[in-house]
Design a protein around this motif. Sequence first.
Motif, PDB file in Angstrom:
ATOM      1  N   THR A  36      73.318  21.625 -11.380  1.00 45.25           N
ATOM      2  CA  THR A  36      74.446  21.583 -10.451  1.00 45.25           C
ATOM      3  C   THR A  36      74.465  22.875  -9.650  1.00 45.25           C
ATOM      4  OG1 THR A  36      75.968  22.528 -12.067  1.00 45.25           O
ATOM      5  CG2 THR A  36      75.846  20.142 -11.971  1.00 45.25           C
ATOM      6  N   LEU A  37      75.015  22.769  -8.438  1.00 41.65           N
ATOM      7  CA  LEU A  37      75.040  23.926  -7.547  1.00 41.65           C
ATOM      8  C   LEU A  37      76.216  23.781  -6.589  1.00 41.65           C
ATOM      9  CD1 LEU A  37      73.402  26.483  -6.813  1.00 41.65           C
ATOM     10  CD2 LEU A  37      72.114  25.075  -5.204  1.00 41.65           C
ATOM     11  N   VAL A  38      76.968  24.846  -6.433  1.00 41.02           N
ATOM     12  CA  VAL A  38      78.056  24.897  -5.463  1.00 41.02           C
ATOM     13  C   VAL A  38      77.746  26.041  -4.515  1.00 41.02           C
ATOM     14  CG1 VAL A  38      80.520  25.168  -5.089  1.00 41.02           C
ATOM     15  CG2 VAL A  38      79.703  24.020  -7.163  1.00 41.02           C
ATOM     16  N   GLN A  39      77.617  25.712  -3.235  1.00 40.78           N
ATOM     17  CA  GLN A  39      77.221  26.701  -2.239  1.00 40.78           C
ATOM     18  C   GLN A  39      78.161  26.635  -1.041  1.00 40.78           C
ATOM     19  OE1 GLN A  39      74.991  28.756  -3.895  1.00 40.78           O
ATOM     20  NE2 GLN A  39      73.531  28.679  -2.203  1.00 40.78           N
ATOM     21  N   PRO A  40      78.460  27.777  -0.408  1.00 42.85           N
ATOM     22  CA  PRO A  40      79.281  27.749   0.808  1.00 42.85           C
ATOM     23  C   PRO A  40      78.467  27.306   2.011  1.00 42.85           C
ATOM     24  CG  PRO A  40      78.663  30.004   0.262  1.00 42.85           C
ATOM     25  CD  PRO A  40      78.170  29.155  -0.855  1.00 42.85           C
ATOM     26  N   VAL A  41      79.186  26.764   2.997  1.00 46.42           N
ATOM     27  CA  VAL A  41      78.550  26.400   4.260  1.00 46.42           C
ATOM     28  C   VAL A  41      77.836  27.617   4.847  1.00 46.42           C
ATOM     29  CG1 VAL A  41      79.027  25.755   6.650  1.00 46.42           C
ATOM     30  CG2 VAL A  41      80.131  24.515   4.794  1.00 46.42           C
ATOM     31  N   GLY A  42      76.633  27.384   5.360  1.00 46.16           N
ATOM     32  CA  GLY A  42      75.888  28.463   5.991  1.00 46.16           C
ATOM     33  C   GLY A  42      74.977  29.236   5.057  1.00 46.16           C
ATOM     34  N   SER A  43      75.079  28.976   3.770  1.00 47.15           N
ATOM     35  CA  SER A  43      74.230  29.690   2.812  1.00 47.15           C
ATOM     36  C   SER A  43      72.882  28.978   2.674  1.00 47.15           C
ATOM     37  CB  SER A  43      74.918  29.783   1.450  1.00 47.15           C
ATOM     38  OG  SER A  43      75.090  28.494   0.895  1.00 47.15           O
ATOM     39  N   PRO A  44      71.858  29.682   2.168  1.00 47.04           N
ATOM     40  CA  PRO A  44      70.554  29.039   1.984  1.00 47.04           C
ATOM     41  C   PRO A  44      70.513  28.199   0.717  1.00 47.04           C
ATOM     42  CG  PRO A  44      70.448  31.324   1.305  1.00 47.04           C
ATOM     43  CD  PRO A  44      71.824  31.113   1.857  1.00 47.04           C
ATOM     44  N   LEU A  45      69.461  27.377   0.632  1.00 49.90           N
ATOM     45  CA  LEU A  45      69.305  26.482  -0.514  1.00 49.90           C
ATOM     46  C   LEU A  45      67.859  26.464  -0.979  1.00 49.90           C
ATOM     47  CD1 LEU A  45      70.425  24.074  -2.311  1.00 49.90           C
ATOM     48  CD2 LEU A  45      69.463  22.578  -0.539  1.00 49.90           C
ATOM     49  N   SER A  46      67.678  26.416  -2.280  1.00 44.55           N
ATOM     50  CA  SER A  46      66.344  26.201  -2.833  1.00 44.55           C
ATOM     51  C   SER A  46      66.473  25.398  -4.111  1.00 44.55           C
ATOM     52  CB  SER A  46      65.645  27.535  -3.115  1.00 44.55           C
ATOM     53  OG  SER A  46      64.339  27.295  -3.632  1.00 44.55           O
ATOM     54  N   LEU A  47      65.957  24.189  -4.093  1.00 44.13           N
ATOM     55  CA  LEU A  47      65.924  23.331  -5.278  1.00 44.13           C
ATOM     56  C   LEU A  47      64.470  23.165  -5.693  1.00 44.13           C
ATOM     57  CD1 LEU A  47      68.397  20.460  -4.261  1.00 44.13           C
ATOM     58  CD2 LEU A  47      68.899  22.649  -5.392  1.00 44.13           C
ATOM     59  N   GLU A  48      64.232  23.222  -6.985  1.00 46.24           N
ATOM     60  CA  GLU A  48      62.861  23.170  -7.464  1.00 46.24           C
ATOM     61  C   GLU A  48      62.620  21.971  -8.365  1.00 46.24           C
ATOM     62  OE1 GLU A  48      61.449  26.931  -8.694  1.00 46.24           O
ATOM     63  OE2 GLU A  48      59.547  26.178  -9.510  1.00 46.24           O
ATOM     64  N   CYS A  49      61.428  21.450  -8.256  1.00 39.26           N
ATOM     65  CA  CYS A  49      60.998  20.302  -9.054  1.00 39.26           C
ATOM     66  C   CYS A  49      59.588  20.578  -9.557  1.00 39.26           C
ATOM     67  CB  CYS A  49      61.014  19.054  -8.181  1.00 39.26           C
ATOM     68  SG  CYS A  49      60.278  17.585  -8.924  1.00 39.26           S
ATOM     69  N   THR A  50      59.365  20.367 -10.848  1.00 43.92           N
ATOM     70  CA  THR A  50      58.012  20.521 -11.394  1.00 43.92           C
ATOM     71  C   THR A  50      57.676  19.322 -12.271  1.00 43.92           C
ATOM     72  OG1 THR A  50      58.808  21.787 -13.290  1.00 43.92           O
ATOM     73  CG2 THR A  50      58.083  23.027 -11.373  1.00 43.92           C
ATOM     74  N   VAL A  51      56.415  18.972 -12.263  1.00 43.60           N
ATOM     75  CA  VAL A  51      55.914  17.843 -13.042  1.00 43.60           C
ATOM     76  C   VAL A  51      54.875  18.360 -14.024  1.00 43.60           C
ATOM     77  CG1 VAL A  51      54.777  15.594 -12.938  1.00 43.60           C
ATOM     78  CG2 VAL A  51      56.310  16.303 -11.091  1.00 43.60           C
ATOM     79  N   GLU A  52      54.906  17.821 -15.226  1.00 43.04           N
ATOM     80  CA  GLU A  52      53.926  18.178 -16.248  1.00 43.04           C
ATOM     81  C   GLU A  52      53.191  16.939 -16.726  1.00 43.04           C
ATOM     82  OE1 GLU A  52      56.155  20.061 -19.340  1.00 43.04           O
ATOM     83  OE2 GLU A  52      56.612  21.854 -18.165  1.00 43.04           O
ATOM     84  N   GLY A  53      51.936  17.133 -17.132  1.00 41.59           N
ATOM     85  CA  GLY A  53      51.212  16.052 -17.768  1.00 41.59           C
ATOM     86  C   GLY A  53      50.456  15.133 -16.828  1.00 41.59           C
ATOM     87  N   THR A  54      50.362  15.487 -15.560  1.00 44.01           N
ATOM     88  CA  THR A  54      49.594  14.681 -14.618  1.00 44.01           C
ATOM     89  C   THR A  54      49.034  15.603 -13.535  1.00 44.01           C
ATOM     90  OG1 THR A  54      49.626  12.720 -13.203  1.00 44.01           O
ATOM     91  CG2 THR A  54      51.548  14.161 -13.109  1.00 44.01           C
ATOM     92  N   SER A  55      47.992  15.141 -12.861  1.00 39.93           N
ATOM     93  CA  SER A  55      47.385  15.934 -11.799  1.00 39.93           C
ATOM     94  C   SER A  55      47.460  15.187 -10.478  1.00 39.93           C
ATOM     95  CB  SER A  55      45.913  16.217 -12.138  1.00 39.93           C
ATOM     96  OG  SER A  55      45.805  16.999 -13.299  1.00 39.93           O
ATOM     97  N   ASN A  56      47.605  15.963  -9.408  1.00 41.34           N
ATOM     98  CA  ASN A  56      47.631  15.427  -8.049  1.00 41.34           C
ATOM     99  C   ASN A  56      48.614  14.272  -7.876  1.00 41.34           C
ATOM    100  OD1 ASN A  56      46.797  15.387  -5.361  1.00 41.34           O
ATOM    101  ND2 ASN A  56      45.300  13.777  -5.746  1.00 41.34           N
ATOM    102  N   PRO A  57      49.837  14.443  -8.367  1.00 45.87           N
ATOM    103  CA  PRO A  57      50.812  13.356  -8.188  1.00 45.87           C
ATOM    104  C   PRO A  57      51.302  13.304  -6.748  1.00 45.87           C
ATOM    105  CG  PRO A  57      51.906  15.263  -9.093  1.00 45.87           C
ATOM    106  CD  PRO A  57      50.435  15.613  -9.010  1.00 45.87           C
TER     107      PRO A  57
END
Lengths: 114, 112
Positions: free
Chosen positions: A10-31
């Motif tokens: 969860t993330l609460v951010q004010p208007v005008g602020s930057p964003l960075s969401l991350e996603c990682t996958v394990e157990g497979t290659s070149n998905p």
Amino acid sequence: SQTIHQWPATLVQPVGSPLSLECTVEGTSNPNLYWYRQAAGRGLQLLFYSVGIGQISSEVPQNLSASRPQDRQFILSSKKLLLSDSGFYLCAWSHPTGTGGGQYFGPGTRLTVT
Amino acid sequence: TQLLEQSPQFLSIQEGENLTVYCNSSSVFSSLQWYRQEPGEGPVLLVTVVTGGEVKKLKRLTFQFGDARKDSSLHITAAQPGDTGLYLCAGRVSNAGNMLTFGGGTRLMVKP
């Protein structure tokens, strides 16, 4: 077995602020990797997809961007958030040539822009 | 842009009842998936159907792909409270890699 992680949850951010969401996958290659946004209790809107490192396709022009710096890492970013960016963001992966094209989703990130 | 329409959008039933959810399109899909999503979580893949007319069963859930591969249905027999959730169908266009088009979802509530 394959697993997919997203953070933050969860993330609460004010208007005008930057964003960075991350996603990682394990157990497979070149998905294939995908970013979706979901309005409350409704269907999914595809935002970006990637078939390889540095290869990003945008489905919907908007205030967001995506990057894939590593094979199993997918990042969703924004320089300046808008109120309309609030929502539930889902990352998903699929096999490059998956039978039937099924996608496997992460747990999601709930973003609230205030 | 492909469009998948799900009906009904909302369904509230008593435990033990049967129900059917529909997923319709004017487009042909090479395959179709059904997902179930609980609040605050990501969708979970239930089944993939590939062949026109195909029927797959998953315990009390029966999935059918239309003969023309334009529509699909999900039938739940003797629904239980644990079946509560958002059911999403998604179609794959054969010339679009693994890209999926999602329906708007059916929110199911099964009351004990």
